[in-house]
Design a protein around this motif. Structure first.
Motif, PDB file in Angstrom:
ATOM      1  N   ARG A 120       0.823  -1.214   0.000  1.00 51.44           N
ATOM      2  CA  ARG A 120       0.000   0.000   0.000  1.00 51.44           C
ATOM      3  C   ARG A 120       0.856   1.264   0.000  1.00 51.44           C
ATOM      4  NH1 ARG A 120      -3.631  -3.186   3.263  1.00 51.44           N
ATOM      5  NH2 ARG A 120      -2.427  -2.711   5.133  1.00 51.44           N
ATOM      6  N   GLN A 121       1.896   1.259   0.822  1.00 56.38           N
ATOM      7  CA  GLN A 121       2.741   2.451   0.901  1.00 56.38           C
ATOM      8  C   GLN A 121       3.494   2.687  -0.404  1.00 56.38           C
ATOM      9  OE1 GLN A 121       2.483   4.695   3.081  1.00 56.38           O
ATOM     10  NE2 GLN A 121       1.189   3.544   4.481  1.00 56.38           N
ATOM     11  N   THR A 122       3.950   1.607  -1.029  1.00 47.28           N
ATOM     12  CA  THR A 122       4.673   1.763  -2.292  1.00 47.28           C
ATOM     13  C   THR A 122       3.739   2.322  -3.357  1.00 47.28           C
ATOM     14  OG1 THR A 122       5.977  -0.181  -1.691  1.00 47.28           O
ATOM     15  CG2 THR A 122       6.154   0.572  -3.965  1.00 47.28           C
ATOM     16  N   LEU A 123       2.499   1.843  -3.320  1.00 50.57           N
ATOM     17  CA  LEU A 123       1.516   2.331  -4.289  1.00 50.57           C
ATOM     18  C   LEU A 123       1.241   3.820  -4.059  1.00 50.57           C
ATOM     19  CD1 LEU A 123      -0.050   1.082  -6.609  1.00 50.57           C
ATOM     20  CD2 LEU A 123      -1.818   0.369  -4.998  1.00 50.57           C
ATOM     21  N   LEU A 124       1.006   4.194  -2.809  1.00 48.97           N
ATOM     22  CA  LEU A 124       0.724   5.600  -2.508  1.00 48.97           C
ATOM     23  C   LEU A 124       1.935   6.491  -2.765  1.00 48.97           C
ATOM     24  CD1 LEU A 124      -1.478   5.319   0.721  1.00 48.97           C
ATOM     25  CD2 LEU A 124      -2.212   5.935  -1.589  1.00 48.97           C
ATOM     26  N   ALA A 125       3.134   5.915  -2.624  1.00 52.02           N
ATOM     27  CA  ALA A 125       4.352   6.703  -2.856  1.00 52.02           C
ATOM     28  C   ALA A 125       4.462   7.144  -4.315  1.00 52.02           C
ATOM     29  CB  ALA A 125       5.586   5.901  -2.446  1.00 52.02           C
ATOM     30  N   GLN A 126       3.709   6.478  -5.197  1.00 50.03           N
ATOM     31  CA  GLN A 126       3.687   6.902  -6.606  1.00 50.03           C
ATOM     32  C   GLN A 126       3.228   8.354  -6.732  1.00 50.03           C
ATOM     33  OE1 GLN A 126       4.857   4.882  -9.008  1.00 50.03           O
ATOM     34  NE2 GLN A 126       5.270   3.498  -7.308  1.00 50.03           N
ATOM     35  N   LEU A 127       2.355   8.756  -5.806  1.00 49.98           N
ATOM     36  CA  LEU A 127       1.816  10.118  -5.858  1.00 49.98           C
ATOM     37  C   LEU A 127       2.864  11.151  -5.457  1.00 49.98           C
ATOM     38  CD1 LEU A 127      -1.672   9.406  -4.264  1.00 49.98           C
ATOM     39  CD2 LEU A 127      -1.130   9.715  -6.686  1.00 49.98           C
ATOM     40  N   ALA A 128       3.979  10.680  -4.923  1.00 55.13           N
ATOM     41  CA  ALA A 128       5.022  11.607  -4.503  1.00 55.13           C
ATOM     42  C   ALA A 128       6.090  11.787  -5.582  1.00 55.13           C
ATOM     43  CB  ALA A 128       5.660  11.104  -3.208  1.00 55.13           C
ATOM     44  N   GLN A 129       5.961  11.037  -6.665  1.00 49.42           N
ATOM     45  CA  GLN A 129       6.903  11.230  -7.781  1.00 49.42           C
ATOM     46  C   GLN A 129       6.700  12.646  -8.336  1.00 49.42           C
ATOM     47  OE1 GLN A 129       9.044   8.939  -8.593  1.00 49.42           O
ATOM     48  NE2 GLN A 129       8.208   7.047  -7.721  1.00 49.42           N
ATOM     49  N   PRO A 130       7.786  13.276  -8.797  1.00 47.12           N
ATOM     50  CA  PRO A 130       7.671  14.683  -9.241  1.00 47.12           C
ATOM     51  C   PRO A 130       6.544  14.936 -10.238  1.00 47.12           C
ATOM     52  CG  PRO A 130       9.973  13.988  -9.205  1.00 47.12           C
ATOM     53  CD  PRO A 130       9.162  12.768  -8.866  1.00 47.12           C
ATOM     54  N   LYS A 131       6.408  14.061 -11.242  1.00 49.78           N
ATOM     55  CA  LYS A 131       5.382  14.289 -12.261  1.00 49.78           C
ATOM     56  C   LYS A 131       3.974  14.220 -11.649  1.00 49.78           C
ATOM     57  CE  LYS A 131       3.775  12.606 -16.714  1.00 49.78           C
ATOM     58  NZ  LYS A 131       3.682  11.410 -17.573  1.00 49.78           N
ATOM     59  N   ALA A 132       3.767  13.220 -10.804  1.00 55.38           N
ATOM     60  CA  ALA A 132       2.465  13.068 -10.155  1.00 55.38           C
ATOM     61  C   ALA A 132       2.177  14.247  -9.232  1.00 55.38           C
ATOM     62  CB  ALA A 132       2.422  11.754  -9.370  1.00 55.38           C
ATOM     63  N   ARG A 133       3.184  14.660  -8.482  1.00 54.16           N
ATOM     64  CA  ARG A 133       2.996  15.790  -7.555  1.00 54.16           C
ATOM     65  C   ARG A 133       2.563  17.056  -8.259  1.00 54.16           C
ATOM     66  NH1 ARG A 133       6.651  15.423  -2.495  1.00 54.16           N
ATOM     67  NH2 ARG A 133       6.602  17.691  -2.448  1.00 54.16           N
ATOM     68  N   SER A 134       3.241  17.371  -9.366  1.00 56.85           N
ATOM     69  CA  SER A 134       2.941  18.657 -10.002  1.00 56.85           C
ATOM     70  C   SER A 134       1.568  18.605 -10.673  1.00 56.85           C
ATOM     71  CB  SER A 134       4.049  19.064 -10.973  1.00 56.85           C
ATOM     72  OG  SER A 134       3.963  18.303 -12.140  1.00 56.85           O
ATOM     73  N   LEU A 135       1.238  17.433 -11.268  1.00 56.48           N
ATOM     74  CA  LEU A 135      -0.081  17.306 -11.890  1.00 56.48           C
ATOM     75  C   LEU A 135      -1.181  17.367 -10.830  1.00 56.48           C
ATOM     76  CD1 LEU A 135      -1.720  16.887 -14.429  1.00 56.48           C
ATOM     77  CD2 LEU A 135      -1.348  14.420 -14.232  1.00 56.48           C
ATOM     78  N   MET A 136      -0.940  16.680  -9.730  1.00 57.14           N
ATOM     79  CA  MET A 136      -1.933  16.647  -8.655  1.00 57.14           C
ATOM     80  C   MET A 136      -2.158  18.048  -8.096  1.00 57.14           C
ATOM     81  SD  MET A 136      -2.298  13.601  -6.081  1.00 57.14           S
ATOM     82  CE  MET A 136      -3.405  13.561  -4.679  1.00 57.14           C
ATOM     83  N   GLN A 137      -1.090  18.775  -7.943  1.00 58.68           N
ATOM     84  CA  GLN A 137      -1.213  20.132  -7.409  1.00 58.68           C
ATOM     85  C   GLN A 137      -2.038  21.036  -8.322  1.00 58.68           C
ATOM     86  OE1 GLN A 137       2.390  21.466  -5.749  1.00 58.68           O
ATOM     87  NE2 GLN A 137       1.312  23.036  -4.577  1.00 58.68           N
ATOM     88  N   SER A 138      -1.759  20.949  -9.639  1.00 60.10           N
ATOM     89  CA  SER A 138      -2.489  21.853 -10.533  1.00 60.10           C
ATOM     90  C   SER A 138      -3.959  21.445 -10.633  1.00 60.10           C
ATOM     91  CB  SER A 138      -1.803  21.923 -11.905  1.00 60.10           C
ATOM     92  OG  SER A 138      -2.345  20.979 -12.777  1.00 60.10           O
ATOM     93  N   LEU A 139      -4.228  20.135 -10.645  1.00 61.02           N
ATOM     94  CA  LEU A 139      -5.622  19.685 -10.672  1.00 61.02           C
ATOM     95  C   LEU A 139      -6.331  20.062  -9.373  1.00 61.02           C
ATOM     96  CD1 LEU A 139      -5.164  16.146 -12.284  1.00 61.02           C
ATOM     97  CD2 LEU A 139      -6.402  18.071 -13.298  1.00 61.02           C
ATOM     98  N   SER A 140      -5.618  19.944  -8.269  1.00 60.11           N
ATOM     99  CA  SER A 140      -6.187  20.262  -6.972  1.00 60.11           C
ATOM    100  C   SER A 140      -6.655  21.718  -6.921  1.00 60.11           C
ATOM    101  CB  SER A 140      -5.133  19.999  -5.899  1.00 60.11           C
ATOM    102  OG  SER A 140      -5.662  20.177  -4.632  1.00 60.11           O
ATOM    103  N   GLU A 141      -5.858  22.602  -7.503  1.00 59.53           N
ATOM    104  CA  GLU A 141      -6.243  24.019  -7.520  1.00 59.53           C
ATOM    105  C   GLU A 141      -7.501  24.235  -8.359  1.00 59.53           C
ATOM    106  OE1 GLU A 141      -5.254  26.282  -5.455  1.00 59.53           O
ATOM    107  OE2 GLU A 141      -4.112  24.582  -4.691  1.00 59.53           O
ATOM    108  N   GLN A 142      -7.581  23.502  -9.494  1.00 60.63           N
ATOM    109  CA  GLN A 142      -8.767  23.642 -10.336  1.00 60.63           C
ATOM    110  C   GLN A 142     -10.016  23.111  -9.645  1.00 60.63           C
ATOM    111  OE1 GLN A 142      -8.102  22.606 -14.643  1.00 60.63           O
ATOM    112  NE2 GLN A 142      -6.006  22.294 -13.958  1.00 60.63           N
ATOM    113  N   VAL A 143      -9.842  22.057  -8.854  1.00 61.65           N
ATOM    114  CA  VAL A 143     -10.977  21.522  -8.094  1.00 61.65           C
ATOM    115  C   VAL A 143     -11.395  22.531  -7.030  1.00 61.65           C
ATOM    116  CG1 VAL A 143     -11.698  19.720  -6.470  1.00 61.65           C
ATOM    117  CG2 VAL A 143     -10.417  19.096  -8.521  1.00 61.65           C
TER     118      VAL A 143
END
Lengths: 342, 342
Positions: free
Chosen positions: A281-304
């Protein structure tokens, strides 16, 4: 680095090698993870098992003094003792190593003891994985007892309870009102409650506190892994070194009974399953901490947050962009709706 | 099903359409998820906002009676009211719908009220997503107030607190000792504590209980989103319908103040971010529930439990097999170990 050489040195119980091996398993660098996995697999051949003792207690209950006194007693009996600290809140740097060793000065000087301070920082499930692997290294190095100490911040007590064979809760003498301060979950994880500082002026209070906790323990549901009389509450004095031998005798009795009844093995197997699933589970969730995922998540989060995108659409966009091959369906449910147009 | 037609009917406030739309967002079937996302995006155009009131209280405090009395009072003032239930423990089937409507019989007969019982089953983060989307549908349908009710099992109170603009905690009159029963986290989430049953024989006890909670609330740290005097404790009687108008006035004052200070918008934006990130995490973890992942995980788990594989190796094997393209590195850490051969 030659992993085979390191493994041999750990197996011979060389403390410097154990320290280096722990540093290796604590590292997050991919090449170190590969080596750490290889090292742990190599050392699994030893088949050695220590008694893993989890120890929790809030600051001020005298945990360091207890570990020092208890550890020195075990060493005097010819046992080898490792002490690991779990402190997810720790922001300490190099100085802490000195700090941790200073607070257990005599124990740290014993050639049969190994003290590992908590790492300088931690994240996500990293604390659990690193501690679990450090415990495995200490077992392979032939330590008889591994003490895993937690300050009880956040989830650390749960982690330690899930890592140990016997869980001790160290408490200070206190008035009735303060009983409430112990988290229910921790009380339920405890095998033995030790009321420390049963010395001098506090002796009478310690005995009353012990009786109060003994009463509280009797209200808890009996667990299958408990022989008669467990979980139990006892008084000790780490300062006057009294009650420690009795506590150790109780721990051994408990361990012997659980081994004979099959609970020991069943619990270790259950813990191994738990940690494997947690690592996945932790390895899977750690995918969200990869640079590409982080920056995409941040920009989508702002739009939400701005109301430009719904959360569902944003999540779908994220997955389509990062992991197009993944299915986004949720778990199957009993609710198989039939929906008509109104 | 034509989503545009359903969206129009929801926007006109047709209760049957709202019910169907909620059934759609509750469905886990992939084609329904696609339609649900489309529906929610279409309805986002309305820009309508209700006052979202979270309501928590253990069984026996008179929650149904409170919702019925409070809802009827709002309806009498010309407002439209939706009631949603969050009950992750619910194993109820079709019969429950009748049950939920029966317990708020008069309110359910009002054309300006909409009552949605909790879905028959739930899993993982599904409860949160479904409730959040049901709230969005009720807002788009033009309801002025959305009451989100929770029985307070497990994480449901946290979910409701994270979904609402104002969080009410409904409590029963009780002696001093029973104060301990309220979870600290819930106490801290409450904007208004309502001590119900301030009627008949219990009136005096209710007033004492209210004073006790008012005292406890004063001990909590002031939150930036609280005007003077909040959070506060009040007595009400849902049975005698007293205090409800005062509670509603307090809610409106709180909402007006938060809107004027910008807290309302900031909180909604923060909640939207939170739910988006939560949806991403849940979708990622749901990958482990896919049949292929489940069976592989199970067999690896057994090998780990048997000691044939280390947890780390098993996790690496799982990822290599299921998601070979994923990086298995953990987060970067401050600890960049340099490790030499001993």
């Amino acid at each position: 680095m030659d992993i085979a050489i390191l493994a041999d040195a750990v197996e011979r119980g060389e403390r410097r090698a154990v320290a280096r091996a722990i540093t290796l398993v604590e590292s997050a660098r991919p090449e170190h993870r590969v080596q750490a996995t290889e090292l742990l697999e190599t050392l699994a051949r030893t088949g050695r098992e220590a008694i893993r003792i989890g120890l929790s207690g809030t600051p001020g209950v005298g945990k360091s003094t207890f570990i020092e006194s208890f550890g020195l007693m075990l060493v005097a009996q010819g046992l080898r003792v490792a002490v690991l600290a779990v402190d997810p809140s720790s922001k300490r740097t190099g100085g802490s190593i000195l700090g941790d060793k200073t607070r257990m000065e005599r124990l740290s000087r014993s050639p049969d003891a190994f003290i590992r301070p908590s790492p300088s920082q931690s994240h996500l499930g990293g604390v659990a994985r690193r501690t679990r692997e450090a415990v495995a290294l200490c077992e392979a190095a032939g330590f008889d007892v591994v003490l895993i100490e937690t300050v009880g911040v956040g989830q650390s007590e749960t982690v330690v309870a899930e890592l140990s064979d016997v869980f001790l809760l160290l408490l200070a003498p206190a008035g009735g009102d303060e009983l409430q301060g112990v988290k229910r979950g921790i009380m339920e994880a405890a095998d033995i409650i030790l009321v420390n500082k049963a010395d001098g002026d506090l002796k009478a209070t310690a005995m009353r506190t012990c009786a109060d906790y003994a009463g509280a323990l009797r209200l808890l549901r009996r667990r299958p892994q408990d022989p008669d009389g467990f979980p139990k509450a006892m008084t000790v004095s780490a300062l006057e070194i009294s009650g420690l031998d009795r506590a150790w005798a109780e721990i051994r009795d408990l361990v012997d009974w659980r081994r004979a009844q099959g609970h020991w093995h069943a619990r270790r197997a259950e813990q191994a399953r738990h940690w494997f699933e947690e690592e996945v589970r932790q390895t899977l969730l750690a995918q969200l901490a990869q640079p590409k995922a982080r920056s995409l998540m941040q920009s989508l989060s702002e739009q939400v947050a701005d109301g430009q995108l719904t959360a569902s659409r944003a999540a779908q966009d994220l997955f389509a962009s990062l992991w197009p091959e993944m299915e986004q369906t949720k778990l199957p449910e009993s609710l198989d709706a039939t929906i008509d147009t109104p």
